[in-house]
Scaffold this active site. Structure first.
Site, PDB file in Angstrom:
ATOM      1  N   GLY A  29      15.805  47.907  27.232  1.00 37.31           N
ATOM      2  CA  GLY A  29      17.087  47.501  26.173  1.00 37.31           C
ATOM      3  C   GLY A  29      16.375  47.112  24.783  1.00 37.31           C
ATOM      4  CG  ASN A  31      19.604  50.036  22.287  1.00 40.03           C
ATOM      5  OD1 ASN A  31      19.062  49.237  23.463  1.00 40.03           O
ATOM      6  ND2 ASN A  31      20.799  50.135  22.104  1.00 40.03           N
ATOM      7  N   GLY A  33      19.499  43.408  20.107  1.00 37.12           N
ATOM      8  CA  GLY A  33      19.173  42.009  20.055  1.00 37.12           C
ATOM      9  C   GLY A  33      17.956  41.458  20.251  1.00 37.12           C
ATOM     10  CB  ILE A  34      15.993  38.895  22.137  1.00 36.99           C
ATOM     11  CG1 ILE A  34      16.246  39.374  23.734  1.00 36.99           C
ATOM     12  CG2 ILE A  34      16.719  37.985  21.863  1.00 36.99           C
ATOM     13  CD1 ILE A  34      15.961  38.070  24.626  1.00 36.99           C
ATOM     14  N   GLY A  35      15.513  42.241  22.399  1.00 41.87           N
ATOM     15  CA  GLY A  35      14.677  43.340  22.701  1.00 41.87           C
ATOM     16  C   GLY A  35      14.305  44.154  21.625  1.00 41.87           C
ATOM     17  CB  SER A 146      19.449  32.987  31.250  1.00 40.73           C
ATOM     18  OG  SER A 146      20.374  32.072  30.719  1.00 40.73           O
ATOM     19  CE1 TYR A 173      23.415  37.213  31.864  1.00 41.52           C
ATOM     20  CE2 TYR A 173      23.816  34.858  31.959  1.00 41.52           C
ATOM     21  CZ  TYR A 173      22.930  36.009  31.284  1.00 41.52           C
ATOM     22  OH  TYR A 173      22.004  36.007  30.326  1.00 41.52           O
TER      23      TYR A 173
END
Length: 301
Positions: A29, A31, A33-35, A146, A173
């Protein structure tokens, strides 16, 4: 296992990341956000970074914004065949694997293999990927969890919500994020028992302004999330700091990093405590066994 809060001489920043020249980093991931922010930081410090992403076009667009050495490879964590293809095509060493990609409170959806999407992507996909890549990993594994893990419960009778009420997806989640920390715990135990020098760590971003915060199809929930983010969230670049800290700073085995201020929502990264449920080795071992059964992937060392 709980972590002792580490004393700090100064607030940790990206300037504390060591030279990563000659090292290969894989970010799932990577590409957005935090990634994406973590990928930029790794590349800025000399690493060759592989963006492991479901959508190669979006991956290429993101890579074009990064200064440094990158490449894009397709990986769909909601499809065990895609994970197996990604791992089978890998050659060479991996110095850091960052299990960052995730989904948050979507409507009840199934992966290609019939798993509830959040448990299947956030936990089982990364479980399979990590074990399949483990023969190539020579440094660290970072698993992004999280603070929501504190409300999570592993329902071994119905891990994939086949009979229990799904609701808005928040329980799914929380279960997946608790599973991330239990995975880190049992992975480190197995690595240590096998005599491996690979270090398994975990991190949480606090509250960061990313597209995950508005990924639900519930319009009211999205509006609420956007309002909360506008008031409390830190930028994605700051949300990536705990991941970068867990990947490069001194960390204990199975250590957990997160923001140090505003109740863990923001601030420079430090070692933080996990919940009692995330520290139970018996539950971690049971989850590992269930994950092996569901994915058909086992510990290779």
């Amino acid at each position: 296992m709980t972590s002792t809060l580490a004393p700090t001489i100064h607030d940790w920043t990206q300037a504390d990341i060591p030279d990563l020249a000659g090292k290969t980093v894989v970010v799932t991931g990577g590409n957005s956000g935090i990634g994406l922010e973590a990928t930029r930081a790794f590349a800025a410090h000399g690493a060759h970074v592989v963006l492991a992403v479901r959508d190669e076009k979006k991956g290429q667009d993101a890579a074009a914004t990064i200064a440094g050495s990158t490449e894009v490879r397709r990986l769909d964590l909601a499809d065990l065949v895609s994970i197996q293809k990604f791992a089978a095509a890998w050659t060479g060493d991996i110095h850091i694997l960052v299990n960052n990609a995730g989904v948050m409170v979507p409507p009840l959806t199934r992966t290609e293999d019939g798993f509830e999407l959040q448990f299947g992507t956030n936990h089982l996909g990364h479980f399979a990927l990590t074990n399949l890549l483990l023969p190539h990993i020579i440094g660290r594994i970072v698993i992004v969890s999280s603070s929501v893990h504190r409300s999570g419960r592993i329902d071994f009778d119905d891990l994939n919500f086949t009979t229990r009420r799904y609701g808005g997806g928040s329980a799914g989640y929380a279960q997946s994020k608790l599973a991330n920390l239990l995975f880190t715990l049992e992975l480190q135990r197995r690595l240590t028992a096998a005599g491996s020098s690979v270090l398994a760590t975990a991190a949480h971003p606090g509250m960061a302004a990313t597209n995950l915060n508005s990924s639900s199809t519930n319009v009211a929930l999205n509006l609420f999330a956007k309002a909360v983010v506008a008031v409390f969230a830190q930028p994605s670049i700051d949300g990536a700091a705990p991941t970068l800290f867990a990947a490069t700073a001194p960390m204990p085995p199975a250590g957990y990093a997160g923001p140090s201020k505003r109740g863990g929502f923001a601030g420079p990264p430090v070692l933080v405590d996990r919940s009692a449920n995330a520290s139970d080795p018996a539950v971690a071992a049971r989850l590992w066994a269930a994950s092996e059964t569901l994915t058909g992937v086992s510990f290779p060392l």
